[in-house]
Design a protein around this motif. Structure first.
Motif, PDB file in Angstrom:
ATOM      1  N   ALA A  55       0.890  -1.214  -0.020  1.00  0.00           N
ATOM      2  CA  ALA A  55      -0.020  -0.014   0.022  1.00  0.00           C
ATOM      3  C   ALA A  55       1.025   1.223   0.048  1.00  0.00           C
ATOM      4  O   ALA A  55       0.664   2.194  -0.643  1.00  0.00           O
ATOM      5  CB  ALA A  55      -0.949  -0.005   1.261  1.00  0.00           C
ATOM      6  N   PHE A  56       2.041   1.206   0.794  1.00  0.00           N
ATOM      7  CA  PHE A  56       2.708   2.249   0.818  1.00  0.00           C
ATOM      8  C   PHE A  56       3.602   2.625  -0.710  1.00  0.00           C
ATOM      9  O   PHE A  56       3.591   3.711  -0.855  1.00  0.00           O
ATOM     10  CB  PHE A  56       3.913   2.456   1.904  1.00  0.00           C
ATOM     11  CG  PHE A  56       4.988   3.383   1.761  1.00  0.00           C
ATOM     12  CD1 PHE A  56       4.692   4.590   2.263  1.00  0.00           C
ATOM     13  CD2 PHE A  56       6.383   3.003   1.401  1.00  0.00           C
ATOM     14  CE1 PHE A  56       5.666   5.555   2.249  1.00  0.00           C
ATOM     15  CE2 PHE A  56       7.164   3.871   1.293  1.00  0.00           C
ATOM     16  CZ  PHE A  56       7.083   5.117   1.707  1.00  0.00           C
ATOM     17  N   GLY A  57       4.121   1.555  -1.118  1.00  0.00           N
ATOM     18  CA  GLY A  57       4.844   1.614  -2.378  1.00  0.00           C
ATOM     19  C   GLY A  57       3.790   2.217  -3.500  1.00  0.00           C
ATOM     20  O   GLY A  57       3.991   3.000  -4.381  1.00  0.00           O
ATOM     21  N   VAL A  58       2.355   1.788  -3.569  1.00  0.00           N
ATOM     22  CA  VAL A  58       1.523   2.130  -4.467  1.00  0.00           C
ATOM     23  C   VAL A  58       1.121   3.564  -4.088  1.00  0.00           C
ATOM     24  O   VAL A  58       1.315   4.484  -5.287  1.00  0.00           O
ATOM     25  CB  VAL A  58      -0.050   1.450  -4.464  1.00  0.00           C
ATOM     26  CG1 VAL A  58      -1.107   1.875  -5.335  1.00  0.00           C
ATOM     27  CG2 VAL A  58       0.262   0.043  -4.967  1.00  0.00           C
ATOM     28  N   ALA A  59       1.009   4.160  -2.784  1.00  0.00           N
ATOM     29  CA  ALA A  59       0.669   5.559  -2.816  1.00  0.00           C
ATOM     30  C   ALA A  59       2.155   6.447  -3.017  1.00  0.00           C
ATOM     31  O   ALA A  59       1.838   7.414  -3.906  1.00  0.00           O
ATOM     32  CB  ALA A  59       0.390   5.634  -0.926  1.00  0.00           C
ATOM     33  N   ALA A  60       3.401   5.866  -2.619  1.00  0.00           N
ATOM     34  CA  ALA A  60       4.381   6.632  -3.321  1.00  0.00           C
ATOM     35  C   ALA A  60       4.581   6.885  -4.577  1.00  0.00           C
ATOM     36  O   ALA A  60       4.736   7.688  -5.062  1.00  0.00           O
ATOM     37  CB  ALA A  60       5.649   5.945  -2.506  1.00  0.00           C
ATOM     38  N   GLY A  61       4.397   5.548  -5.331  1.00  0.00           N
ATOM     39  CA  GLY A  61       4.165   5.575  -6.974  1.00  0.00           C
ATOM     40  C   GLY A  61       3.526   6.411  -7.398  1.00  0.00           C
ATOM     41  O   GLY A  61       3.810   7.286  -8.434  1.00  0.00           O
ATOM     42  N   VAL A  62       1.933   6.535  -6.815  1.00  0.00           N
ATOM     43  CA  VAL A  62       1.145   7.691  -7.481  1.00  0.00           C
ATOM     44  C   VAL A  62       1.538   9.157  -7.316  1.00  0.00           C
ATOM     45  O   VAL A  62       1.468   9.823  -8.145  1.00  0.00           O
ATOM     46  CB  VAL A  62      -0.462   7.363  -6.778  1.00  0.00           C
ATOM     47  CG1 VAL A  62      -1.201   8.418  -7.263  1.00  0.00           C
ATOM     48  CG2 VAL A  62      -0.708   5.918  -7.004  1.00  0.00           C
ATOM     49  N   LEU A  63       2.260   9.306  -6.093  1.00  0.00           N
ATOM     50  CA  LEU A  63       2.691  10.737  -5.863  1.00  0.00           C
ATOM     51  C   LEU A  63       3.745  11.027  -6.777  1.00  0.00           C
ATOM     52  O   LEU A  63       3.939  12.162  -7.228  1.00  0.00           O
ATOM     53  CB  LEU A  63       3.107  10.849  -4.318  1.00  0.00           C
ATOM     54  CG  LEU A  63       2.299  11.307  -3.135  1.00  0.00           C
ATOM     55  CD1 LEU A  63       3.056  11.190  -1.753  1.00  0.00           C
ATOM     56  CD2 LEU A  63       1.815  12.630  -3.577  1.00  0.00           C
ATOM     57  N   PHE A  64       4.721  10.068  -6.994  1.00  0.00           N
ATOM     58  CA  PHE A  64       5.723  10.202  -7.745  1.00  0.00           C
ATOM     59  C   PHE A  64       5.595  10.710  -9.093  1.00  0.00           C
ATOM     60  O   PHE A  64       6.023  11.472  -9.697  1.00  0.00           O
ATOM     61  CB  PHE A  64       6.608   8.963  -7.775  1.00  0.00           C
ATOM     62  CG  PHE A  64       8.113   9.157  -8.435  1.00  0.00           C
ATOM     63  CD1 PHE A  64       9.182   9.692  -7.829  1.00  0.00           C
ATOM     64  CD2 PHE A  64       8.043   8.707  -9.679  1.00  0.00           C
ATOM     65  CE1 PHE A  64      10.299   9.630  -8.259  1.00  0.00           C
ATOM     66  CE2 PHE A  64       9.285   8.723 -10.418  1.00  0.00           C
ATOM     67  CZ  PHE A  64      10.415   9.278  -9.942  1.00  0.00           C
TER      68      PHE A  64
END
Ligand SMILES: [Zn+2]
Length: 266
Positions: A7-16
């Protein structure tokens, strides 16, 4: 555990992705080298945090549970409903982190490590990963103190840490939110514009906006600063504007240099 990191990886990827589509500040160093450097520093930091858990934080948690230590285990507080104690624990963890961040800008030995985070010449979600492993080892000691003094249980600590991680990546991001949405969010949470001012090389601006998740602590302590436009903010630390001074090797060696960044007054 895996779902949490996914979930953290997806959220960080979307922000990126979105901070590149809708940038708040003009990019100074959009190339992949800086991103790679921040991720490398972040991985070293994550390994340090994981390695500190067993010898530093877990024993503090066991000791606090066994001896019933900490404010939240104090009898009048223990009688409060569990949901209220969880909220209280979350809020107190966040407040004490404000104090820790403030100390990182006041104590020379702590600033040597925290400056590695601030010397990034650009500011985006990857800066939120850029914490020197020495700072994170010291932070593990501080977290053990939080556990002993506040008496937070493992679940509350874990929920706050996950929220903190998401908030740190979000408020470092270069995502331009509609100004009305950001103003509304700022009443409760730290936002990209608010934290962007904390990354200014101007000492007076840097010594503001220390909050991490909830923005209230800067309001309480009079350290809130919102009225500098992002276009007027120069990201970085005075004297460290040369990219040669912030390479991966020099960033990692920075706390041990004979001439580290000076504490800024403000
Ligand atoms: Zn800082």
């Amino acid at each position: 555990m895996r779902i949490k990191w996914l979930a953290f990886g997806v959220a960080a990827g979307v922000l990126f992705v979105f901070e590149r589509l809708h940038p708040l500040r003009t990019r100074k160093d959009p190339g992949p080298a800086r991103v790679g450097r921040n991720i490398a520093i972040g991985l070293l930091g994550a390994a340090t945090t994981a390695a500190s858990e067993l010898p530093i934080v877990a024993p503090a948690q066991c000791l606090a549970e066994r001896r019933r230590l900490g404010l939240l285990r104090w009898t009048p507080v223990r009688r409060l409903p569990r949901a209220l104690r969880v909220v209280l624990g979350f809020v107190l963890l966040d407040y004490t982190l404000y104090l820790w961040h403030w100390l990182n800008h006041r104590v020379p030995g702590l600033w040597r490590f925290h400056a590695v985070h601030h010397v990034d010449l650009d500011l985006d979600s990857t800066t939120g990963l850029r914490f020197h492993f020495g700072e994170l080892a010291l932070a593990a000691g501080f977290r053990a103190a939080q556990v002993l003094l506040l008496g937070v249980d493992r679940d509350t600590l874990s929920a706050w840490q996950q929220t903190l991680l998401l908030s740190v990546v979000f408020h470092h991001s270069n995502l331009e939110l509609p100004i009305e949405a950001e103003r509304a969010l700022q009443y409760v949470f730290v936002t990209p514009r608010m934290h962007g001012i904390h990354h200014s090389s101007n000492g007076e601006e840097m010594n503001t906006n220390y909050s991490s998740v909830l923005s209230w602590w800067d309001r309480v302590h009079g350290s809130l600063h919102l009225d500098t436009p992002q276009s007027a903010v120069t990201i970085g630390v005075d004297g460290f504007s040369d990219p040669e001074r912030v390479t991966l090797v020099r960033s990692l060696a920075l706390p041990f240099e004979t001439d580290p960044p000076r504490l800024t007054s403000g």
